[in-house]
Design a protein around this motif. Structure first.
Motif, short mmCIF file in Angstrom:
data_model
loop_
_atom_site.label_atom_id
_atom_site.label_comp_id
_atom_site.label_asym_id
_atom_site.label_seq_id
_atom_site.Cartn_x
_atom_site.Cartn_y
_atom_site.Cartn_z
N THR A 78 35.20 31.84 34.24
CA THR A 78 34.13 32.69 34.77
C THR A 78 34.49 33.18 36.16
O THR A 78 35.01 32.42 36.98
CB THR A 78 32.80 31.91 34.84
OG1 THR A 78 32.43 31.48 33.53
CG2 THR A 78 31.69 32.78 35.41
N VAL A 79 34.23 34.44 36.42
CA VAL A 79 34.37 35.02 37.75
C VAL A 79 32.96 35.22 38.31
O VAL A 79 32.12 35.88 37.68
CB VAL A 79 35.10 36.38 37.72
CG1 VAL A 79 35.22 36.95 39.13
CG2 VAL A 79 36.47 36.24 37.08
N ARG A 80 32.68 34.64 39.45
CA ARG A 80 31.35 34.75 40.07
C ARG A 80 31.29 36.04 40.89
O ARG A 80 31.73 36.08 42.03
CB ARG A 80 31.07 33.53 40.94
CG ARG A 80 31.11 32.22 40.15
CD ARG A 80 30.75 31.03 41.02
NE ARG A 80 30.84 29.80 40.29
CZ ARG A 80 29.89 29.31 39.49
NH1 ARG A 80 28.75 29.99 39.34
NH2 ARG A 80 30.07 28.16 38.85
N LEU A 81 30.74 37.07 40.28
CA LEU A 81 30.69 38.38 40.96
C LEU A 81 29.81 38.34 42.20
O LEU A 81 30.02 39.13 43.13
CB LEU A 81 30.19 39.44 39.99
CG LEU A 81 31.04 39.68 38.73
CD1 LEU A 81 30.56 40.94 38.01
CD2 LEU A 81 32.51 39.79 39.06
N ALA A 82 28.81 37.46 42.22
CA ALA A 82 27.92 37.36 43.39
C ALA A 82 28.69 36.93 44.63
O ALA A 82 28.24 37.16 45.76
CB ALA A 82 26.79 36.39 43.10
N GLU A 83 29.87 36.32 44.43
CA GLU A 83 30.69 35.87 45.55
C GLU A 83 31.81 36.85 45.89
O GLU A 83 32.70 36.51 46.66
CB GLU A 83 31.27 34.49 45.22
CG GLU A 83 30.20 33.42 44.99
CD GLU A 83 30.78 32.09 44.53
OE1 GLU A 83 32.03 32.01 44.45
OE2 GLU A 83 30.00 31.17 44.25
N GLN A 84 31.75 38.04 45.30
CA GLN A 84 32.77 39.06 45.58
C GLN A 84 32.09 40.35 46.06
O GLN A 84 31.94 41.32 45.32
CB GLN A 84 33.60 39.32 44.32
CG GLN A 84 34.38 38.11 43.86
CD GLN A 84 35.36 38.42 42.75
OE1 GLN A 84 35.35 39.49 42.17
NE2 GLN A 84 36.22 37.48 42.45
N PRO A 85 31.68 40.38 47.32
CA PRO A 85 30.97 41.56 47.85
C PRO A 85 31.80 42.83 47.82
O PRO A 85 31.25 43.92 47.68
CB PRO A 85 30.63 41.15 49.30
CG PRO A 85 31.59 40.04 49.62
CD PRO A 85 31.82 39.32 48.34
N TYR A 86 33.12 42.71 47.93
CA TYR A 86 33.97 43.90 47.90
C TYR A 86 33.89 44.60 46.54
O TYR A 86 34.00 45.82 46.44
CB TYR A 86 35.41 43.55 48.25
CG TYR A 86 36.05 42.52 47.37
CD1 TYR A 86 36.69 42.87 46.19
CD2 TYR A 86 36.02 41.18 47.73
CE1 TYR A 86 37.28 41.91 45.38
CE2 TYR A 86 36.60 40.21 46.92
CZ TYR A 86 37.23 40.57 45.75
OH TYR A 86 37.80 39.63 44.95
N LEU A 87 33.65 43.84 45.48
CA LEU A 87 33.51 44.43 44.16
C LEU A 87 32.15 45.12 44.01
O LEU A 87 32.06 46.24 43.47
CB LEU A 87 33.68 43.36 43.08
CG LEU A 87 33.73 43.83 41.63
CD1 LEU A 87 34.84 44.86 41.43
CD2 LEU A 87 33.93 42.65 40.69
N ARG A 88 31.11 44.50 44.51
CA ARG A 88 29.77 45.12 44.47
C ARG A 88 29.76 46.42 45.28
O ARG A 88 29.21 47.43 44.85
CB ARG A 88 28.72 44.16 45.01
CG ARG A 88 28.54 42.91 44.17
CD ARG A 88 27.19 42.24 44.47
NE ARG A 88 27.02 41.97 45.89
CZ ARG A 88 27.44 40.87 46.49
NH1 ARG A 88 28.11 39.95 45.80
NH2 ARG A 88 27.22 40.66 47.77
N ASN A 89 30.38 46.39 46.46
CA ASN A 89 30.42 47.59 47.30
C ASN A 89 31.19 48.72 46.63
O ASN A 89 30.85 49.90 46.79
CB ASN A 89 31.04 47.27 48.66
CG ASN A 89 30.16 46.35 49.49
OD1 ASN A 89 28.94 46.32 49.31
ND2 ASN A 89 30.77 45.59 50.39
N THR A 90 32.22 48.38 45.88
CA THR A 90 33.00 49.39 45.16
C THR A 90 32.11 50.15 44.19
O THR A 90 32.14 51.38 44.10
CB THR A 90 34.17 48.74 44.41
OG1 THR A 90 35.03 48.12 45.35
CG2 THR A 90 34.94 49.78 43.61
N PHE A 91 31.32 49.44 43.43
CA PHE A 91 30.44 50.08 42.43
C PHE A 91 29.34 50.89 43.09
O PHE A 91 28.97 51.97 42.62
CB PHE A 91 29.86 49.02 41.49
CG PHE A 91 30.73 48.77 40.29
CD1 PHE A 91 30.40 49.27 39.04
CD2 PHE A 91 31.91 48.07 40.42
CE1 PHE A 91 31.21 49.07 37.94
CE2 PHE A 91 32.74 47.84 39.33
CZ PHE A 91 32.39 48.35 38.09
N LYS A 92 28.81 50.40 44.19
CA LYS A 92 27.78 51.16 44.90
C LYS A 92 28.33 52.48 45.39
O LYS A 92 27.68 53.54 45.27
CB LYS A 92 27.24 50.34 46.09
CG LYS A 92 26.36 49.17 45.68
CD LYS A 92 25.89 48.42 46.91
CE LYS A 92 25.03 47.23 46.54
NZ LYS A 92 24.60 46.46 47.75
#
Length: 231
Positions: A78-92
């Motif tokens: 499992t990859v915890r996306l909540a702990e990867q802000p750079y990935l969330r910012n990319t989608f935003k």
């Protein structure tokens, strides 16, 4: 024992009358040793003596150790996306503006993230096991997938589970998940971007990095066709 003693006396008497003293002494000593060996049995074995048959039996019960490194995928990861802000910012940032028609492909997504994310890589020629290997390494592969009756979507694959034969696709911003069976996922994945996905990582990936990661989980022949375009 009396019989042996009688025999010893008779022999000793005969030796005294028929041989010189020196020869007699040697013969007597040899005879005494033989008699003691007969009555006392064989000398005890050493403390660490192991019969040959026992050694052979032990060798049969030992599993040979391979000299090659054993590589395999874990049964789940499992990859915890909540702990990867750079990935969330990319989608935003990637979906903050209207997307022109015909520019919704995975290659377009990779191009659209230029200048909005520091490091991205487009991986091609990948199998489902290659995708799993990156998840096991802590990187969520971003795929273009089309659910039945819906328009194609671009989402990260956040986890897989071999026991359940399921994967989860997760929206990095809302963290909502959608579960699919392995069969459903591979069918949906092959419709729009077969054997292709994007990685958003903290550092730039090279061909060497790709090989280092995949060789931890897969034999070399499983990823020989994989290529990477990174920035």
């Amino acid at each position: 024992m009396r019989r042996n003693l009688f025999f010893s006396r008779e022999t000793y008497h005969a030796l005294l009358t028929g041989f010189p003293y020196s020869t007699l002494s040697a013969c007597v000593a040899s005879l005494v040793f033989v008699l003691l060996a007969i009555n006392c049995g064989p000398p005890p074995q050493g403390q660490y003596h192991v019969p040959e048959t026992a050694l052979k039996a032990a060798e049969k019960n030992v599993t040979p150790q391979s000299t090659e490194n054993q590589v395999s995928l874990p049964g789940s990861a499992t990859v915890r996306l909540a702990e990867q802000p750079y990935l969330r910012n990319t989608f935003k940032n990637a979906f903050s503006e209207p997307i022109p028609a015909g520019k919704m492909g995975l290659d377009d997504f990779f191009a659209r993230t230029r200048g909005k994310v520091q490091h991205a890589a487009l991986v091609s020629g990948a199998s489902f096991d290659v995708l799993k290997a990156f998840i096991a390494n802590g990187w969520a592969p971003i795929v273009m997938i089309q659910f039945q009756g819906r328009t194609p979507e671009i989402l990260p694959v956040s986890d897989y589970n071999n026991q359940l034969s399921e994967v989860s696709l997760q929206n990095p911003t809302s963290l909502n998940k959608r579960r699919l069976t392995y069969t459903e996922f591979e069918t949906a994945w092959s419709k729009n971007s077969p054997n292709k996905f994007v990685l958003i990582t903290p550092q730039r990936l090279s061909e060497g990095d790709l090989e280092t990661v995949l060789s931890k989980y897969l034999p070399a022949e499983a990823f020989q066709q994989v290529t990477i375009r990174s920035r």
